[in-house]
Design an enzyme around this catalytic site. Sequence first.
Site, PDB file in Angstrom:
ATOM      1  N   PHE A 114      43.690   4.055  30.469  1.00  0.00           N
ATOM      2  CA  PHE A 114      44.297   5.307  30.027  1.00  0.00           C
ATOM      3  C   PHE A 114      45.681   5.435  30.652  1.00  0.00           C
ATOM      4  CE2 PHE A 114      39.978   5.822  28.995  1.00  0.00           C
ATOM      5  CZ  PHE A 114      39.862   6.819  28.036  1.00  0.00           C
ATOM      6  N   ARG A 118      53.094  10.934  32.417  1.00  0.00           N
ATOM      7  CA  ARG A 118      54.065  10.113  33.137  1.00  0.00           C
ATOM      8  C   ARG A 118      53.476   8.799  33.647  1.00  0.00           C
ATOM      9  NH1 ARG A 118      56.521  15.144  36.709  1.00  0.00           N
ATOM     10  NH2 ARG A 118      57.360  16.340  34.934  1.00  0.00           N
ATOM     11  N   ASP A 205      41.691   1.880  36.005  1.00  0.00           N
ATOM     12  CA  ASP A 205      42.806   2.818  36.143  1.00  0.00           C
ATOM     13  C   ASP A 205      44.117   2.073  35.931  1.00  0.00           C
ATOM     14  OD1 ASP A 205      41.070   4.835  36.669  1.00  0.00           O
ATOM     15  OD2 ASP A 205      41.574   5.061  38.792  1.00  0.00           O
ATOM     16  N   ASP A 207      47.104   2.679  37.332  1.00  0.00           N
ATOM     17  CA  ASP A 207      48.011   2.550  38.477  1.00  0.00           C
ATOM     18  C   ASP A 207      47.575   1.423  39.411  1.00  0.00           C
ATOM     19  OD1 ASP A 207      45.755   4.019  39.105  1.00  0.00           O
ATOM     20  OD2 ASP A 207      46.789   5.382  40.474  1.00  0.00           O
ATOM     21  N   HIS A 227      34.563   0.405  47.283  1.00  0.00           N
ATOM     22  CA  HIS A 227      35.802   1.095  47.646  1.00  0.00           C
ATOM     23  C   HIS A 227      36.340   0.497  48.945  1.00  0.00           C
ATOM     24  CE1 HIS A 227      38.764   4.154  48.402  1.00  0.00           C
ATOM     25  NE2 HIS A 227      38.402   4.840  47.320  1.00  0.00           N
ATOM     26  N   GLU A 295      34.484  10.026  39.816  1.00  0.00           N
ATOM     27  CA  GLU A 295      34.021   9.080  40.829  1.00  0.00           C
ATOM     28  C   GLU A 295      32.759   9.570  41.531  1.00  0.00           C
ATOM     29  OE1 GLU A 295      36.719   6.438  43.226  1.00  0.00           O
ATOM     30  OE2 GLU A 295      36.173   7.898  44.786  1.00  0.00           O
ATOM     31  N   TYR A 339      51.794  10.634  43.458  1.00  0.00           N
ATOM     32  CA  TYR A 339      51.028  11.789  43.012  1.00  0.00           C
ATOM     33  C   TYR A 339      51.880  13.052  42.832  1.00  0.00           C
ATOM     34  CZ  TYR A 339      46.875   9.032  44.114  1.00  0.00           C
ATOM     35  OH  TYR A 339      45.904   8.075  44.130  1.00  0.00           O
TER      36      TYR A 339
END
Length: 344
Positions: A114, A118, A205, A207, A227, A295, A339
Amino acid sequence: MIYVTVEFFFFHDARQRISAVFFSCLLLVLSFIALRASFQYFPKVSFLKNLPVLSQATLRPTVSLDDTLNYEARQDVQTRTSWNAPIIWELMFDPNFYDKEHLEAKTTVALTVFAVGRYLDAYLNTFLTSAEKHFMVGLPVTFYVFTDQPEKVPNITLAPRRHLKVIKVERYSRWQDISMMRMKTISEIIEKELRHNFNYVFCLDVDQEFKGRFGSEALGESVAVLHVYYYKLPKTQFTYDRNPKSKAYMTEGDYYYHAAVFGGSCDKVKALADYCYLNTMEDKLNNVEALWHDESHLNKYFWLNKPSRILSSEYCFDPLIHYKTEVIVPRLVWAPKQYAKLRT
């Protein structure tokens, strides 16, 4: 007939003996004729025809790919779960063997990402170009990009049997909603298209950037990733949702999984996405929001439905962590976070 034969030796008159021999021979001939005739009433069965035909594929010993994993190659980390699922680290697998088997099996993979708002400008080009270079190289792959700005998706050069598909989605006002609502979109695209065309789907993700091989060794029925910030910490420090009002509420778990990477067969990923979406919606009805949004729900799902394969933090690594010496090959790394700028 046995009776006649025995009696023959007790006949002393020659004519009686000749008559007995004649009678015995006659009985033999009649018995043979009767036996031959009886076979006509039995069905003709070809026993050889009904035996199973063993092809080369049948005779070839079936060996699970994961039977070739070297769990002892890494003594510094955990390589197997309590439910016997592998945790994939560098040195445990033969990449050429995995690729060869999946190529012969004609395995196909979809990757969803996705890029909304921005995030598209900041990350998508790097994500796609690095994915083309390192993600499931050699296998047929289709990249599904979900965005609110299809016209801005970069046109990258793809290898044969690799494709890019852009799908327009709604842009939500809050990044939290974007993050959570992706589960609904993933479920819908699996049901509509992916399950009919692909063996596996991975959801990532945007990023992030691929830095090394992210290959067929990562494929499995239900795949989660450790993680990087939590895999060595005690479970008491895992950031599960501790709010009893939330559907993501957990008091215990196995590991802490990162929602930036998950995958598996289409059916398994759809089940995960449906679970997370429905529980997110129930929380919304109760004016509750899980601590780490999708998550938190993903961790609850994997606690209740154990993943069949876990990827080490090599497959989702933060380069700012310098003390994680166990990660020999950072395969997918976090891009620098912006962020304050991107989530405004």
